[in-house]
Design a protein around this motif. Structure first.
Motif, PDB file in Angstrom:
ATOM      1  N   ASP A  87       0.953   5.412 -15.068  1.00  0.00           N
ATOM      2  CA  ASP A  87       0.246   4.302 -14.684  1.00  0.00           C
ATOM      3  C   ASP A  87       0.112   3.210 -15.390  1.00  0.00           C
ATOM      4  OD1 ASP A  87      -0.616   6.110 -12.267  1.00  0.00           O
ATOM      5  OD2 ASP A  87      -2.273   6.527 -13.299  1.00  0.00           O
TER       6      ASP A  87
ATOM      7  N   PRO B 249      -1.108   0.611  -8.171  1.00  0.00           N
ATOM      8  CA  PRO B 249      -1.589   1.920  -7.734  1.00  0.00           C
ATOM      9  C   PRO B 249      -1.657   2.659  -9.076  1.00  0.00           C
ATOM     10  CG  PRO B 249       0.709   1.416  -7.422  1.00  0.00           C
ATOM     11  CD  PRO B 249       0.298   0.179  -7.929  1.00  0.00           C
ATOM     12  N   SER B 250      -2.454   4.118  -8.979  1.00  0.00           N
ATOM     13  CA  SER B 250      -2.431   4.834 -10.041  1.00  0.00           C
ATOM     14  C   SER B 250      -2.954   6.216  -9.573  1.00  0.00           C
ATOM     15  CB  SER B 250      -3.611   4.416 -11.037  1.00  0.00           C
ATOM     16  OG  SER B 250      -5.052   4.284 -10.431  1.00  0.00           O
TER      17      SER B 250
ATOM     18  N   GLN C 249      -7.211   4.265 -12.065  1.00  0.00           N
ATOM     19  CA  GLN C 249      -7.336   3.123 -12.883  1.00  0.00           C
ATOM     20  C   GLN C 249      -7.970   3.409 -14.304  1.00  0.00           C
ATOM     21  OE1 GLN C 249      -9.535   0.960  -9.498  1.00  0.00           O
ATOM     22  NE2 GLN C 249      -8.308  -0.581 -10.387  1.00  0.00           N
TER      23      GLN C 249
ATOM     24  N   ARG D  36     -10.511  -0.656  -5.448  1.00  0.00           N
ATOM     25  CA  ARG D  36     -10.305  -0.878  -6.934  1.00  0.00           C
ATOM     26  C   ARG D  36     -11.289  -1.368  -7.548  1.00  0.00           C
ATOM     27  NH1 ARG D  36      -5.983   0.666  -5.167  1.00  0.00           N
ATOM     28  NH2 ARG D  36      -4.016   0.083  -5.497  1.00  0.00           N
TER      29      ARG D  36
ATOM     30  N   ASN E 256      -5.977   7.019  -7.761  1.00  0.00           N
ATOM     31  CA  ASN E 256      -6.709   5.765  -7.663  1.00  0.00           C
ATOM     32  C   ASN E 256      -7.808   5.716  -9.154  1.00  0.00           C
ATOM     33  OD1 ASN E 256      -6.969   3.010  -7.163  1.00  0.00           O
ATOM     34  ND2 ASN E 256      -8.676   3.614  -5.358  1.00  0.00           N
TER      35      ASN E 256
ATOM     36  N   LYS F  97       1.041  -1.169   0.107  1.00  0.00           N
ATOM     37  CA  LYS F  97       0.036   0.047   0.102  1.00  0.00           C
ATOM     38  C   LYS F  97       0.770   1.374   0.006  1.00  0.00           C
ATOM     39  CE  LYS F  97      -0.606   0.368   4.946  1.00  0.00           C
ATOM     40  NZ  LYS F  97      -1.723   0.478   6.133  1.00  0.00           N
TER      41      LYS F  97
END
Length: 236
Positions: free
Chosen positions: A197, A158-159, A164, A137, A162, A11
């Motif tokens: 990402d 991870p991005s 994605q 997610r 978050n 994390k």
């Protein structure tokens, strides 16, 4: 702990013990930097360890990694791919990390290459890991189609914020990779991050591949609202 286990436990850490790490630990990190595998071997990049960065949402940590690269097609994906290898290595070594998309080094580097992104690292305050149930997610059905067990590792990557903003289409032993098109008004801010990402997610796929290869192919079906980035092949 295997890399597969780290992917399902890591994390982002935002609170650190401010005591600098021992030189022996930093030397181990420098050695690991020399052993990284780039997504695009022909793109020049460098990584340095510094003690200070600046920028919006900067996190106070004892150490930071500064990723620099020549400006070239694929450079940001390359940095995400390389940097996530370090993220997983540090996490597996008991150290916390966090990607810092808006941070910059306070001093010029030894090269003329652009500063792309930074990453904080150090001993975490609090828990270093989480359970897979604690990941926030999107579901696999929201970001992918087809069946490939490596897509779960990509889902957990991870991005920025978050978000994605990727999509994966698995077919015939390949994974075709797309990233979401950025709004023209926001492209200056987010285009770079979405490319990074994608590199991060590709790193997770690579870590779970016995024989990872990535290249752009011809005649890949277009996906509305997305940009085709390339295809993963060579699972086994």
């Amino acid at each position: 702990m295997t890399t597969k286990e780290i992917i399902r436990k890591r994390k982002s850490i935002r609170k650190y013990d401010q005591m600098p790490l021992d030189d022996s630990i930093l030397d181990t990190v420098r050695e690991q930097i020399l052993n990284l595998k780039p997504l695009y071997p022909d793109i020049r990049y460098s990584i340095e360890i510094v003690s200070k960065t600046k920028g919006l949402f900067n996190i106070k940590a004892p150490h930071y990694l500064v990723f620099r690269s020549e400006e070239k097609d694929g450079a940001y994906e390359n940095i995400g791919f390389i940097g996530q290898q370090l993220d997983l290595f540090l996490s597996g070594s008991g150290l916390g990390t966090c990607w810092l998309g808006a941070s910059k080094p306070t001093e010029k580097g030894d090269t003329a290459d652009s500063s792309i992104i930074c990453m904080s690292f150090g001993k975490p305050i609090g828990s270093l890991y989480r359970t897979v149930e604690e990941f926030k997610r999107k579901s696999l059905s929201d970001i992918s189609e087809g069946n490939d067990e490596r897509l779960e590792a990509a889902r957990l990557a991870p991005s920025a914020m978050n978000s994605q903003n990727w999509y994966f289409a698995a077919a015939d032993g390949k994974i075709h990779c797309y990233r979401k098109k950025t709004n023209a008004l926001l492209s200056f801010i987010y285009e770079k991050m979405h490319c990074i990402d994608m590199g991060i997610a590709l790193c997770h796929i690579a870590e779970e591949s016995d024989n990872f290869n990535f290249a752009k192919e011809e005649n890949i079906p277009a996906r509305k609202g997305y940009v085709y980035t390339g295809s993963v092949y060579g699972k086994d």
